[in-house]
Motif scaffolding. Sequence first.
Motif, PDB file in Angstrom:
ATOM      1  N   ILE B 118       1.757  10.876   4.708  1.00  0.00           N
ATOM      2  CA  ILE B 118       2.189   9.463   4.185  1.00  0.00           C
ATOM      3  C   ILE B 118       1.589   8.582   5.408  1.00  0.00           C
ATOM      4  O   ILE B 118       1.250   7.316   5.076  1.00  0.00           O
ATOM      5  CB  ILE B 118       3.873   9.349   4.210  1.00  0.00           C
ATOM      6  CG1 ILE B 118       4.155  10.294   3.199  1.00  0.00           C
ATOM      7  CG2 ILE B 118       4.017   7.859   3.585  1.00  0.00           C
ATOM      8  CD1 ILE B 118       3.783  10.413   1.844  1.00  0.00           C
ATOM      9  N   ILE B 122      -0.539   4.911   4.693  1.00  0.00           N
ATOM     10  CA  ILE B 122      -0.193   3.698   5.137  1.00  0.00           C
ATOM     11  C   ILE B 122      -0.970   3.073   6.000  1.00  0.00           C
ATOM     12  O   ILE B 122      -1.348   1.826   6.114  1.00  0.00           O
ATOM     13  CB  ILE B 122       1.371   3.676   5.827  1.00  0.00           C
ATOM     14  CG1 ILE B 122       2.274   4.066   4.964  1.00  0.00           C
ATOM     15  CG2 ILE B 122       1.790   2.333   6.573  1.00  0.00           C
ATOM     16  CD1 ILE B 122       3.828   4.551   5.391  1.00  0.00           C
ATOM     17  N   SER B 228      -0.494  11.650  -3.117  1.00  0.00           N
ATOM     18  CA  SER B 228       0.142  11.072  -1.790  1.00  0.00           C
ATOM     19  C   SER B 228      -0.577   9.651  -1.557  1.00  0.00           C
ATOM     20  O   SER B 228       0.067   8.294  -1.527  1.00  0.00           O
ATOM     21  CB  SER B 228       0.838  11.704  -0.791  1.00  0.00           C
ATOM     22  OG  SER B 228      -0.569  12.307  -0.202  1.00  0.00           O
ATOM     23  N   ILE B 232       0.984   5.976  -2.221  1.00  0.00           N
ATOM     24  CA  ILE B 232       1.235   5.048  -1.109  1.00  0.00           C
ATOM     25  C   ILE B 232       0.353   3.540  -1.257  1.00  0.00           C
ATOM     26  O   ILE B 232       0.872   2.540  -1.287  1.00  0.00           O
ATOM     27  CB  ILE B 232       1.198   5.738   0.143  1.00  0.00           C
ATOM     28  CG1 ILE B 232       1.846   6.772   0.333  1.00  0.00           C
ATOM     29  CG2 ILE B 232       1.347   4.875   1.403  1.00  0.00           C
ATOM     30  CD1 ILE B 232       3.226   6.405   0.305  1.00  0.00           C
ATOM     31  N   ASN B 235       1.383   1.240  -3.966  1.00  0.00           N
ATOM     32  CA  ASN B 235       2.580   1.114  -4.077  1.00  0.00           C
ATOM     33  C   ASN B 235       3.479   1.735  -5.154  1.00  0.00           C
ATOM     34  O   ASN B 235       4.225   1.378  -5.720  1.00  0.00           O
ATOM     35  CB  ASN B 235       3.118  -0.418  -4.143  1.00  0.00           C
ATOM     36  CG  ASN B 235       2.585  -1.293  -2.893  1.00  0.00           C
ATOM     37  OD1 ASN B 235       3.284  -0.696  -1.740  1.00  0.00           O
ATOM     38  ND2 ASN B 235       2.257  -2.411  -2.962  1.00  0.00           N
TER      39      ASN B 235
END
Lengths: 368, 297
Positions: B118, B122, B228, B232, B235
Amino acid sequence: MAGLTLRNVGKSYGALQIIKGLNLDIHDGEFLVLVGPSGCGKSTLLRMIAGLEDITDGTVAIGAQVVNDLPASKRELSMVFQSYALYPHMTVRKNLAFGLQNFRMPRAEVERRVADAARILQIEPLMDRKPRQLSGGQKQRVAIGRAIVREPKLFLFDEPLSNLDAELRVQMRAELASLYARLGTTMIYVTHDQVEAMTMASRIVVLRSGKIEQVGTPQELYTRPQNLFVAGFIGSPKINKLEAKVTAGGRTANVEGLGDFSLPQLPTTDSALTLCVRPGSLRIGAGDVVGEGVIRLVEYLGNETLLHIALSSGQILLATAGGQAAYRAGQTVPIGFDMADLHYFDASGERVEPQASAFAQQGVSGTH
Amino acid sequence: MKRFIARNAPGYLFLMPWFIGFFLLALGPILASLYLSFTRYDMVNAPRWIGFDNYTYMFTRDRRFWKALEVTFHYVVLAVPARLIMALGVAMLLDKGLRSIGFYRAIFYLPSLLGASIAIAILWRQLFDANGVVNQTLGYLGVSGPNWLTNPDTSLYTLVILAMWQFGSPMLIFLAGLRGIPRDLYEAAEIDGTPPWRQFTRITLPLLAPVIFFNLVLQTIEAFKTFSSAFIISNGSGAPADSLLFYTVYLFNEAFKFFRMGYASALAWVLLIIIAIFTAIAFFTSKYWVHYENERD
């Protein structure tokens, strides 16, 4: 076709020197064999000639042209690898043609050369097969075919027969020899097998630890080895080495287990010599008898018999006897040799030659 | 029978962890999802059998399903070749015999370890933000970069670039494959004057074909399953304008946002079949372009 000149050629990896200041002239049209134990630098030397390894020192010239900085492809040579190095995904035909296509050769010419090579090597029925469908001997032929389609000035062979079984090796040896007779191109051939070297070479170069020990025809190397290493390396079964102490001011020698015998006049003052005699020259109950020994092992080879004979010192000597000879282990036999068949080496292992007049006066007193 | 057990027992013993995991943990949910795909199930009320309704709805009336397929296909077609080319390129550089190759191997593999996490997704979002590092760098060069993540035309490419960056595992496999090609072949080609590009196309690529094939199949499956990073960066919604509506993101939303568990199960099975079809196509075509050294004739 071309000759080859090596001047002070050296190769080192960092501090490690593989080839040490080598000088060698290879004549045009010669079949030169580089032979030596593994690690002696023979393959490295071949690869330096091929252009696959950099030359650290000195110059290599093909014909009159120094090729140090010439890429492998511009040296007009072909190489046959021990592993054959056939392209596994291409048919035999494509393997043969692949190299030629790089040179933008007209298609008809490529086909002619491929067909010629196939005919010479008798691989025509295999042309559409892939390498994995070929036997070892067939692969070897294709590898040689790939070398000859180039019509090079120089052929290089890197242990090409090592992967073949014994019978095939003998057969391919003969075929290579006849190929050489037919093409007459300069060939440089690397092997660790002294039998291959002896049977095929015009001249042999014996290498050890990156240095040339001796250069000569097979006969020269066999009959006049320049040092102990060459004496031991060339010839099968191996030469017998006798350590001798020189006594009586250089006129007699003492060999443990054989006793004293008189020496010819030698140009050396060393107090220790090595006397070598080939198994074929060591005779049972004949010649100038020197001593006796006990047969430890009898190896019957059909046309001849190889005897392992122990001296009283424990040293084992090899002797060949006729195939009909009926010897058995445990038997005590008189052994002898003619003084003329002896090779003399001084304490540093270099050959010393008896003075020419010496033999006539030699009487050998065999005491035991 | 006794001999069979005696001979194969060690093999099965070593397979046991996998068997246990599969039968205890995976098989149940797999079969359950197959059943649920024929039901309406909101996780509160008991599943209700509705036959093929989920599937007919999906193929005839669900526009977002088709959009998700389109996004995913688009991504697969771009990301898989991009990652494989990147991986092969780096593997070939490493194969040239760099010093401390182990160090570089580890360094280059690192993104793949982090990539699925993750945190990296980000980070990626920040890099490609309107005022992120990428646009700042472009700004220094006098180029005004687009708003990568909010622009539907560019958002997918940020994920393709991310995929390219995660070249580690196919790179390691390529590297092993390259190491398996005998040096002699290149040396023979060298002596025969084969130019580097021809060595690459006529020797390296054909001999690497089994490895390329393996990587292609694995990476295609992987790409279809991408979740994933897309989740991410978008959103969790597939935004902007559904341009990041990856199949798995859509599936996730159906299942855990709208609690249409039956429909989500049907989506999962369709994805499985799509992946199976692509894998099958790869296998069937492989005999025309993959050369195996030890295959029998």
